[in-house]
Design an enzyme around this catalytic site. Structure first.
Site, PDB file in Angstrom:
ATOM      1  N   THR A 109       0.852  -1.195   0.000  1.00  0.00           N
ATOM      2  CA  THR A 109       0.000   0.000   0.000  1.00  0.00           C
ATOM      3  C   THR A 109       0.884   1.240   0.000  1.00  0.00           C
ATOM      4  O   THR A 109       0.704   2.155  -0.821  1.00  0.00           O
ATOM      5  CB  THR A 109      -0.940   0.004   1.226  1.00  0.00           C
ATOM      6  OG1 THR A 109      -1.794  -1.134   1.153  1.00  0.00           O
ATOM      7  CG2 THR A 109      -1.794   1.273   1.256  1.00  0.00           C
ATOM      8  N   ASN A 134      -5.365  -9.662  -7.789  1.00  0.00           N
ATOM      9  CA  ASN A 134      -5.517 -10.346  -6.507  1.00  0.00           C
ATOM     10  C   ASN A 134      -6.833 -11.111  -6.375  1.00  0.00           C
ATOM     11  O   ASN A 134      -6.937 -12.014  -5.557  1.00  0.00           O
ATOM     12  CB  ASN A 134      -5.375  -9.354  -5.354  1.00  0.00           C
ATOM     13  CG  ASN A 134      -6.237  -8.132  -5.517  1.00  0.00           C
ATOM     14  OD1 ASN A 134      -6.106  -7.386  -6.488  1.00  0.00           O
ATOM     15  ND2 ASN A 134      -7.153  -7.918  -4.597  1.00  0.00           N
ATOM     16  N   GLN A 167       1.030  -9.526  -5.843  1.00  0.00           N
ATOM     17  CA  GLN A 167       0.574 -10.921  -5.974  1.00  0.00           C
ATOM     18  C   GLN A 167       1.494 -11.762  -6.839  1.00  0.00           C
ATOM     19  O   GLN A 167       1.229 -12.941  -7.057  1.00  0.00           O
ATOM     20  CB  GLN A 167      -0.849 -10.967  -6.555  1.00  0.00           C
ATOM     21  CG  GLN A 167      -1.929 -10.472  -5.612  1.00  0.00           C
ATOM     22  CD  GLN A 167      -2.155 -11.373  -4.399  1.00  0.00           C
ATOM     23  OE1 GLN A 167      -1.679 -12.508  -4.342  1.00  0.00           O
ATOM     24  NE2 GLN A 167      -2.880 -10.858  -3.416  1.00  0.00           N
ATOM     25  N   THR A 201      13.328   5.381  10.925  1.00  0.00           N
ATOM     26  CA  THR A 201      14.312   4.380  11.333  1.00  0.00           C
ATOM     27  C   THR A 201      14.000   3.041  10.697  1.00  0.00           C
ATOM     28  O   THR A 201      12.850   2.591  10.726  1.00  0.00           O
ATOM     29  CB  THR A 201      14.296   4.232  12.874  1.00  0.00           C
ATOM     30  OG1 THR A 201      14.628   5.502  13.440  1.00  0.00           O
ATOM     31  CG2 THR A 201      15.286   3.177  13.339  1.00  0.00           C
ATOM     32  N   CYS A 236     -17.490  -5.570   1.974  1.00  0.00           N
ATOM     33  CA  CYS A 236     -18.281  -4.804   2.931  1.00  0.00           C
ATOM     34  C   CYS A 236     -17.822  -3.360   2.904  1.00  0.00           C
ATOM     35  O   CYS A 236     -16.669  -3.056   3.180  1.00  0.00           O
ATOM     36  CB  CYS A 236     -18.110  -5.359   4.345  1.00  0.00           C
ATOM     37  SG  CYS A 236     -18.774  -7.005   4.519  1.00  0.00           S
TER      38      CYS A 236
HETATM   39  C1  LIG Z   1      -2.116  -7.191  -0.724  1.00  0.00           C
HETATM   40  C2  LIG Z   1      -2.050  -6.290  -1.894  1.00  0.00           C
HETATM   41  C3  LIG Z   1      -1.729  -4.939  -1.754  1.00  0.00           C
HETATM   42  C4  LIG Z   1      -1.514  -4.295  -0.399  1.00  0.00           C
HETATM   43  O1  LIG Z   1      -0.370  -4.779   0.232  1.00  0.00           O
HETATM   44  P1  LIG Z   1      -0.113  -4.471   1.789  1.00  0.00           P
HETATM   45  O2  LIG Z   1       1.289  -4.863   2.005  1.00  0.00           O
HETATM   46  O3  LIG Z   1      -1.074  -5.338   2.533  1.00  0.00           O
HETATM   47  O4  LIG Z   1      -0.342  -3.027   2.007  1.00  0.00           O
HETATM   48  C5  LIG Z   1      -1.643  -4.181  -2.883  1.00  0.00           C
HETATM   49  N1  LIG Z   1      -1.870  -4.691  -4.102  1.00  0.00           N
HETATM   50  C6  LIG Z   1      -2.192  -5.983  -4.289  1.00  0.00           C
HETATM   51  C7  LIG Z   1      -2.423  -6.513  -5.652  1.00  0.00           C
HETATM   52  C8  LIG Z   1      -2.301  -6.824  -3.183  1.00  0.00           C
HETATM   53  O5  LIG Z   1      -2.630  -8.096  -3.359  1.00  0.00           O
END
Ligand SMILES: *Cc1c(COP(=O)(O)O)cnc(C)c1O
Length: 389
Positions: free
Chosen positions: A81, A160, A188, A248, A333
């Site tokens: 993210t 995903n 993914q 850090t 949701c």
């Molecule tokens: C899980 C996922 C994210 C987010 O990753 P995090 O490390 O949980 O923030 C972003 N893009 C895709 C395609 C994901 O599967």
């Protein structure tokens, strides 16, 4: 023939997250307490700091190896993210003098869609490509959407929800020939299929440790170095990581990502063969069932993700009846209501069928007995539910 009943509930949600590999956890634990490698890697004046820095640099090498990247091209983040946010906002603000147009797809993860929305609110223009029926974005679509003022194309490598794989290498070539930056969300794909940033030709690439047996809250962003891609920093602080991401360094998290990367590289072929046999056994087990469709292209998807719509059953009822299986649904949701998945909707699936869709995702610890049991349970459950209607 009835499959032997494995221990339930069965975890079939590896695309949501994976357990941390035991060796990875061990390496991480060695970086926390007083008798371990606990120091601040930025402490340049003593042995403890040097030792922590060495651990960070070892992990950097491990991840760089997995990606075939220059170790110096990696920025540590808190996950995919943050990596996607840093890439999209960082590139957009650094290159806005060249144009303000961004191309992405409507089925990206929210970690890409929401930063794009933010950029739209800040004067950027975003084109959202609609996927083909198979869940992929084509080279031709990207080509047709390119404009004089396009600065970024942002696409995921593997979706995903459906597991569909985009043709990243050819899109990268197109972007390069038009002097446009390509950002790839590889959360993914890294650790599951070969991801070679040099061969792919991407400019930036986001990944997340917890999707391949590393810890949650840890990720990285690959940023091409030659020629150097500019990023406008999104987190300001002590100027760590050449100013690209202050804070850090979390030695234990970084060591966890590095160890997970090393293991993934070592086991990639084995892991791939394993998920392929799981997928085949699962689909074989479901073959007796009519009125189901796999969402995402059969020949061009990750074996580890199987998304299936079940006709003639109600989503909520199906999920309740299958509570032995830990899976994801085709519903999301929101604060107010349960909405059909925007990814499945974009593939032309009706809201009712989207609600009656399940994502099964397999991983390193999934067994053939588990998928055989799951398939048998699904066939029996769907057959019973249909008979009751
Ligand atoms: C899980 C996922 C994210 C987010 O990753 P995090 O490390 O949980 O923030 C972003 N893009 C895709 C395609 C994901 O599967």
């Amino acid at each position: 023939m009835s499959a032997e009943k494995p221990k339930t509930p069965i975890y079939l949600d590896y695309a949501a997250t994976t357990p941390v590999d035991a060796d990875v956890a061990k390496a991480m634990a060695a970086c926390l307490t007083r008798d371990g490698n606990f120091a601040n890697p930025a402490s340049r004046s003593h042995f403890f700091g040097w030792q922590a820095e060495a651990a960070v640099e070892k992990a950097r090498g491990q991840l760089a190896n997995l990606l075939n990247a220059d170790p110096r091209s990696l920025v540590w983040t808190s996950g995919a993210t943050e990596s996607n946010n840093l890439a999209l906002k960082g590139l957009a603000f650094a290159y806005q003098h060249k144009g303000k147009h961004i191309i992405t797809s409507s089925i990206e993860h929210k970690a890409v869609l929401d930063p794009c929305g933010y950029l739209q609110n800040n004067g950027f223009d975003v084109t959202y490509l609609a996927p083909q029926k198979d869940g992929c974005i084509t080279l031709e679509q990207v080509k047709a959407a390119l404009r004089e003022d396009t600065i970024i194309v942002a696409l995921m490598q593997v979706n995903n929800e459906t597991g569909a794989i985009n043709p990243i290498a050819s899109i990268a070539q197109l972007c390069r020939s038009h002097d446009v930056l390509l950002h790839v969300d590889a959360a993914q794909s890294v650790g599951k299929i070969p991801v070679d940033v040099a061969a792919l030709g991407v400019h930036t690439l986001a990944l997340s440790a917890h999707k391949f047996y590393g810890p949650k809250g840890m990720g990285a962003l690959y940023v091409q170095r030659t020629p150097e891609v500019q990023l406008s920093a999104q987190i300001h602080g002590g100027g760590h990581q050449r100013g690209m991401r202050s804070g850090t360094l979390a030695t234990h998290q970084i060591v966890g990502l590095g160890a997970a990367a090393a293991k993934a590289q070592q086991q990639l072929k084995q892991d791939q063969a394993h998920t392929k046999s799981l997928r085949q056994a699962f689909m074989q087990g479901l073959s007796a069932l009519e009125g189901i469709r796999r969402n995402g292209d059969e020949d061009n998807s990750l074996d580890a993700i199987v998304n299936i719509s079940f006709e003639g059953v109600e989503g909520e009822t199906l999920l309740t009846a299958l509570r032995d299986l830990a899976v994801s649904t085709g519903s999301a949701c929101t604060s107010a209501s349960v909405e059909p998945s925007y990814v499945l909707s974009a593939l032309g699936i009706t809201p009712a069928l989207a609600h009656a869709s399940l994502r099964f995702s397999f991983g390193r610890y999934t067994t053939l007995a588990e998928v055989a049991y799951a398939a048998e349970k699904i066939v029996a459950t769907v057959t019973t539910l249909r008979a009751q209607r």
